[in-house]
Each structure stands twice: as structure tokens, then as C-alpha cells.
Design a protein around this motif. Sequence first.
Motif, mmCIF file in Angstrom:
data_model
loop_
_atom_site.group_PDB
_atom_site.id
_atom_site.type_symbol
_atom_site.label_atom_id
_atom_site.label_comp_id
_atom_site.label_asym_id
_atom_site.label_seq_id
_atom_site.Cartn_x
_atom_site.Cartn_y
_atom_site.Cartn_z
ATOM 1 N N ALA A 181 11.776 -2.045 18.649
ATOM 2 C CA ALA A 181 10.722 -1.434 17.744
ATOM 3 C C ALA A 181 11.570 -0.055 17.032
ATOM 4 C CB ALA A 181 9.381 -1.191 18.484
ATOM 5 N N MET A 182 12.161 0.624 17.856
ATOM 6 C CA MET A 182 12.617 1.689 17.492
ATOM 7 C C MET A 182 13.973 1.726 16.768
ATOM 8 S SD MET A 182 10.560 3.936 17.815
ATOM 9 C CE MET A 182 11.521 5.373 16.945
ATOM 10 N N THR A 183 14.858 0.641 17.201
ATOM 11 C CA THR A 183 16.075 0.461 16.414
ATOM 12 C C THR A 183 15.650 -0.018 14.901
ATOM 13 O OG1 THR A 183 16.260 -1.762 17.323
ATOM 14 C CG2 THR A 183 17.521 0.158 18.406
ATOM 15 N N GLN A 184 14.598 -0.831 14.983
ATOM 16 C CA GLN A 184 14.143 -1.290 13.675
ATOM 17 C C GLN A 184 13.698 -0.275 12.760
ATOM 18 O OE1 GLN A 184 13.528 -4.519 12.259
ATOM 19 N NE2 GLN A 184 12.168 -4.073 10.805
ATOM 20 N N LEU A 185 12.781 0.515 13.067
ATOM 21 C CA LEU A 185 12.284 1.659 12.410
ATOM 22 C C LEU A 185 13.332 2.706 12.170
ATOM 23 C CD1 LEU A 185 9.007 2.398 14.752
ATOM 24 C CD2 LEU A 185 9.204 0.830 12.579
ATOM 25 N N LEU A 186 14.251 2.932 12.840
ATOM 26 C CA LEU A 186 15.300 3.923 12.408
ATOM 27 C C LEU A 186 16.407 3.286 11.461
ATOM 28 C CD1 LEU A 186 13.931 5.539 14.748
ATOM 29 C CD2 LEU A 186 16.355 6.256 15.283
ATOM 30 N N GLU A 191 21.689 -5.191 18.094
ATOM 31 C CA GLU A 191 22.474 -5.331 19.347
ATOM 32 C C GLU A 191 22.770 -3.894 19.953
ATOM 33 O OE1 GLU A 191 25.852 -4.725 16.174
ATOM 34 O OE2 GLU A 191 23.756 -5.550 16.202
ATOM 35 N N TYR A 192 22.445 -2.839 19.430
ATOM 36 C CA TYR A 192 22.498 -1.554 20.072
ATOM 37 C C TYR A 192 21.360 -1.277 21.298
ATOM 38 C CZ TYR A 192 25.695 0.390 16.726
ATOM 39 O OH TYR A 192 26.851 0.487 15.771
ATOM 40 N N SER A 193 20.185 -2.227 21.008
ATOM 41 C CA SER A 193 19.153 -1.766 21.819
ATOM 42 C C SER A 193 19.362 -1.938 23.412
ATOM 43 C CB SER A 193 18.044 -2.689 21.600
ATOM 44 O OG SER A 193 16.857 -2.687 22.219
ATOM 45 N N PRO A 194 20.115 -2.804 23.991
ATOM 46 C CA PRO A 194 20.224 -2.981 25.460
ATOM 47 C C PRO A 194 21.066 -1.544 25.936
ATOM 48 C CG PRO A 194 20.412 -4.893 24.578
ATOM 49 C CD PRO A 194 20.295 -4.272 23.465
ATOM 50 N N GLN A 195 22.041 -1.275 25.264
ATOM 51 C CA GLN A 195 22.904 -0.103 25.619
ATOM 52 C C GLN A 195 22.201 1.018 25.512
ATOM 53 O OE1 GLN A 195 25.656 -1.537 22.368
ATOM 54 N NE2 GLN A 195 27.102 -1.319 24.057
ATOM 55 N N LEU A 196 21.247 1.263 24.264
ATOM 56 C CA LEU A 196 20.465 2.443 24.314
ATOM 57 C C LEU A 196 19.424 2.719 25.381
ATOM 58 C CD1 LEU A 196 20.153 2.184 20.330
ATOM 59 C CD2 LEU A 196 21.602 4.165 21.943
ATOM 60 N N PHE A 216 27.190 9.195 24.182
ATOM 61 C CA PHE A 216 27.096 7.584 23.622
ATOM 62 C C PHE A 216 25.886 7.539 22.541
ATOM 63 C CE2 PHE A 216 25.092 3.508 23.690
ATOM 64 C CZ PHE A 216 25.979 2.617 23.610
ATOM 65 N N VAL A 217 24.854 8.291 22.823
ATOM 66 C CA VAL A 217 23.695 8.051 21.848
ATOM 67 C C VAL A 217 24.146 8.955 20.586
ATOM 68 C CG1 VAL A 217 21.276 8.866 21.247
ATOM 69 C CG2 VAL A 217 22.075 7.979 23.670
ATOM 70 N N GLN A 218 24.800 9.973 20.686
ATOM 71 C CA GLN A 218 25.024 10.854 19.506
ATOM 72 C C GLN A 218 26.035 9.894 18.734
ATOM 73 O OE1 GLN A 218 23.538 13.439 18.663
ATOM 74 N NE2 GLN A 218 23.348 15.003 20.370
ATOM 75 N N GLU A 219 27.060 9.428 19.227
ATOM 76 C CA GLU A 219 28.004 8.771 18.606
ATOM 77 C C GLU A 219 27.416 7.547 17.774
ATOM 78 O OE1 GLU A 219 31.520 7.395 16.779
ATOM 79 O OE2 GLU A 219 31.072 9.421 17.637
ATOM 80 N N LYS A 220 26.530 6.710 18.394
ATOM 81 C CA LYS A 220 25.879 5.698 17.752
ATOM 82 C C LYS A 220 25.127 6.313 16.531
ATOM 83 C CE LYS A 220 27.229 2.434 20.412
ATOM 84 N NZ LYS A 220 27.993 1.340 19.825
ATOM 85 N N LEU A 221 24.368 7.342 16.509
ATOM 86 C CA LEU A 221 23.720 7.930 15.518
ATOM 87 C C LEU A 221 24.353 8.560 14.600
ATOM 88 C CD1 LEU A 221 20.792 9.797 17.690
ATOM 89 C CD2 LEU A 221 20.668 7.277 16.370
ATOM 90 N N ALA A 234 14.615 0.952 3.549
ATOM 91 C CA ALA A 234 13.375 1.375 3.868
ATOM 92 C C ALA A 234 13.104 1.593 5.413
ATOM 93 C CB ALA A 234 12.359 0.441 3.240
ATOM 94 N N ASP A 235 14.037 2.613 5.594
ATOM 95 C CA ASP A 235 13.656 3.128 7.188
ATOM 96 C C ASP A 235 13.942 4.481 7.238
ATOM 97 O OD1 ASP A 235 16.633 3.901 7.131
ATOM 98 O OD2 ASP A 235 17.031 1.988 6.793
ATOM 99 N N PHE A 236 13.417 4.912 8.737
ATOM 100 C CA PHE A 236 13.372 6.463 9.118
ATOM 101 C C PHE A 236 14.463 7.226 8.781
ATOM 102 C CE2 PHE A 236 12.967 9.907 11.960
ATOM 103 C CZ PHE A 236 11.807 10.337 11.848
ATOM 104 N N THR A 237 15.643 6.624 8.902
ATOM 105 C CA THR A 237 17.128 7.448 8.700
ATOM 106 C C THR A 237 17.159 7.640 7.160
ATOM 107 O OG1 THR A 237 18.192 6.338 10.614
ATOM 108 C CG2 THR A 237 19.677 7.308 8.989
ATOM 109 N N THR A 238 17.099 6.704 6.452
ATOM 110 C CA THR A 238 17.272 6.744 4.940
ATOM 111 C C THR A 238 16.018 7.898 4.488
ATOM 112 O OG1 THR A 238 18.054 4.675 4.752
ATOM 113 C CG2 THR A 238 17.090 5.678 2.712
ATOM 114 N N TRP A 239 14.812 7.937 4.851
ATOM 115 C CA TRP A 239 13.812 8.750 4.285
ATOM 116 C C TRP A 239 14.326 10.282 4.882
ATOM 117 C CZ3 TRP A 239 9.800 4.757 6.939
ATOM 118 C CH2 TRP A 239 9.425 3.780 6.029
#
Length: 475
Positions: A181-186, A191-196, A216-221, A234-239
Motif C-alpha cells: 500500500a505504501m509503495t503505491q501511495l508514495l 517491486e521494491y516492496s519485499p526489499q523494503l 538502502f532505504v535512503q538510496e531508493k528514496l 498523483a502521489d504523496f511524493t509529487t505532492w
Amino acid sequence: MTNPLSEHSPTDSPVSPPPGCPAHLGASHVGATRLYGPEAESDPHGLYERLRAKHGPVAPVLLSGDLPAWLVLGYREILDVTRTPSRFSRDARLWTEMREGRVALDNPLLPIVTWQPMMSFVDGEQHERWRGAVNDSVARFDKRGIRRHVTQCANQLVDHFCAAGHADLVHQFAEHLPMMAMTQLLGMPEEYSPQLVNAARDMLRGTETAIASNEFVQEKLRKLVARKHAQPGADFTTWLLEHPVGLSDDEVQQHLRLVLIAAFETTANLIANTLKMVLTDVRFRASLAGGHMTLPDAVEQVLWDEPPFVTVLGRWAAQDTELAGKQIREGDALVLGLAAGNVDTVVRPDLDAPIHGNRAHLAFSGGAHECPGQDVGRAIAGTGIDALLLRLPDLALAVEESGLRYRSSLLSRHLIELPVKFTAHQPQDPEMTAEEDQAMEPATAARAGGLTQPEQQSTSRNSWWTSLRNWLRGR
């Protein structure tokens, strides 16, 4: 060395630590209990009650590296700390141990105490600026869209194991649903989800690899922020990037990390703990079945009894002050004992009594820094559990309750596994069987509820399922 943490008044002579005691510990912390190690990990709740019985609502403790801190166990005292930033600040740069160089570079606390440009480390106008951007962006989520997406994700996870007739609801459901859900919202590639999931849990456990997991998390972000500059959606990052207060890329990245990690751990634990209670507490399940307790009521009961974060390290004394009779010196660290505060008999004289609809718990902290995304977390947990129980109505625990095991750290206590059994049946998607090696067909419709649109450059859901299956088989 003068004792900066002594409980004696300024006119008293400082008391030197006894031989063999670390020189930086003042008299108040000589012989203090460690909040890490076997005792803290095996029975944290029991430890909190022993500390409460010995010291009252505020107890001297030691953090990783034998760093002194105060554990706040009382409900009223926790609210006092969270509501008076003039006395108890969120600014980690005040911490005496950090300023005087006693926090080792490999200390697993570093990812959560190193000051960063985000709302959880500031007060006042800067906090209002950053918090306002986060609140405004969270408010733009389509709640019904979130629920549709979570239901879809929950059904996909159930499809993966329903034909087997058994599952581990921690690793196959509770941990993955919030991150999906969070990868979707962000607006992250799915495919990042299992690693995160791995990285987030490792960070919060404070292991020797916590610092590497944080990077690792910082690099993905970092990559996500760069992608959203080129391909807004239309996502949290863009907003956050487009918000009128004009956040820098680093400010956006750090707030994405805060939201991602906090939302994941909170919601994953909430789902697992609620499912455990549904499966093991006869009164709880009978109440649900009889219609006396709704699922939202059940979630709130779990937030009282088993909050996702048992403690939060994140307040530092901004001045010499007093709390529940303890003399707190400027620069002292305070740990908020959320789980202990929730069972304080001052507010819960009868711990066995159900608390229907009462949201006065401390599960999401309090004051100006209360979790801004708690309603999103509730929506993910409640919707996901509802979808699971609808698909598997005869769900039952596959082991004795006494056989359930937990893993504890400073911040959280979570189930290691939740083995269940149920009547096996075919998945809703005929291609999704328990032994299926074929990847799921890419989704063709726009993502849930208009939250985000399909990104031309993002990897398809095909890759996500391949990653998830490989991760599950490699455990």
C-alpha cells in the motif's frame, strides 16, 4: 567527572560512580536497567512493570552502548512530555551524549537519533512548516481509493497461499500488505516492496546492519525523488515536491523515509496483533461474531493493549526540569513508554474491560507530533483484515498460543510468525496458485481510486510478484 544526571540538587556534592561503572553515568543511572539485551527482548512488558514498581512513572535506564536515558512509563507523564516542547524538545542535537561524542559511529541507534531535516526532529515554526506540507499531502488521499487498492492487494496475497490450506500470516500477509500500500501511495515501483520490508524491520530492530539498511532505504528514496521531478504523478511524493512551502529534495526524501518506515512498522504490527487476538481471544472473537464489537473497535482495543511501537526514543530535555519527582538535566534523553502508558492503572483501573471506540491511547504518541497518518494506517489494517477474514472465514491458529514467539527491540515487539490453517480453495485469479511459478499478468487499469496513474517507466506488477516469491522461498 561531574555527574550531569545526578538526582541531587545543584547544591549537593556530585556522587562519583563506583569502580567499574562507566565514567559518564551519574548517580541516578548507576546500576540502571538496560533497555536492550536478553531481559528487555524476552519480556519487555514485564520489564516495564518491574521498573514502574521500583521507580514510579519515570525510570532511569540505559540504551545501547550504556547511554543513560529516562523511560517515561506513566500515561499522564507521557502526555506532559509530548505537550510541553519548551521543556522536552524533539531536537536530537540537544542530546548530551551525542554532543560529547559518546554515541559510537556503529551504534544501532544512529538511524533514529541522528538529526535530519524533517518534522520529527524540530518544534515551533519549522515543525509547522514541514508538518503542514505532510498533513496537506496526506489529506489529498482518496480514502475509498485506498480501501479499494488495499482490498485488491489483500486478495492478491491470499491468492498466493489459499490453495495450500495453511499460511504464516506475518510473513505472507501482515508484513507485505502495508508496504504494498505504501509503495503505491508514495509512487514507488512495486517491486521494491519485499526489499523494503527487510530493510525497515532491520533498521527498527537496531541490528548491526541497521545503518546499512537505512542507507538502502535512503538510496531508493533519492531515486524516487529524482524520478518524480521528471515524471510527476498523483502521489504523496509529487505532492510534497509541489507543495507551496517549497521543500528541498532532501527535505522531501527525509519525510518520505519517516512516513514509509513509521507507516510500515505501525501497520504491519497492528495487522498481526489484531489477527492474533481474533484467533486466540475467545471473548474477542465472540464479541465480533455477536456484533457487539466492530472491526474498527477491535483495532482500537489492540492499539490499547499491544501498540505497534512499544516505546519511542525522541525527546530531549531543553532545560533542567523535573518529571514525576526525577531531576532531569538539560540534554537528557527521554524514551516514551507507549505500551506501559496504555496500561497505566491511572487511566485503566480494569485492564480486562473492553474499550469500545476510545481513541485516547498513546499508540500514535501525542501532542503536536502525534502521527499524522494514523487514519491511513487504520484504513490499511482494517480493510486488509476484513478482506482476509471474508476470504478465509474458518481461519484458525495452527499452533498453541503458547507456541507463538516474539522479537523485541527498543522500539517494537512483533510476532515472528502467525501460523494458521483453513479450508484450502482455489484463488480468485486462476493463475495464482501456491506453487505457481508464472508471474501475475501486469495490471491494465489505472491504479486504485485515482491515487496514481500508471507510470510509463515503472516496472510492471509482474516484477513485483517475482520479487515477492523469490523472497518468500529464500527465507
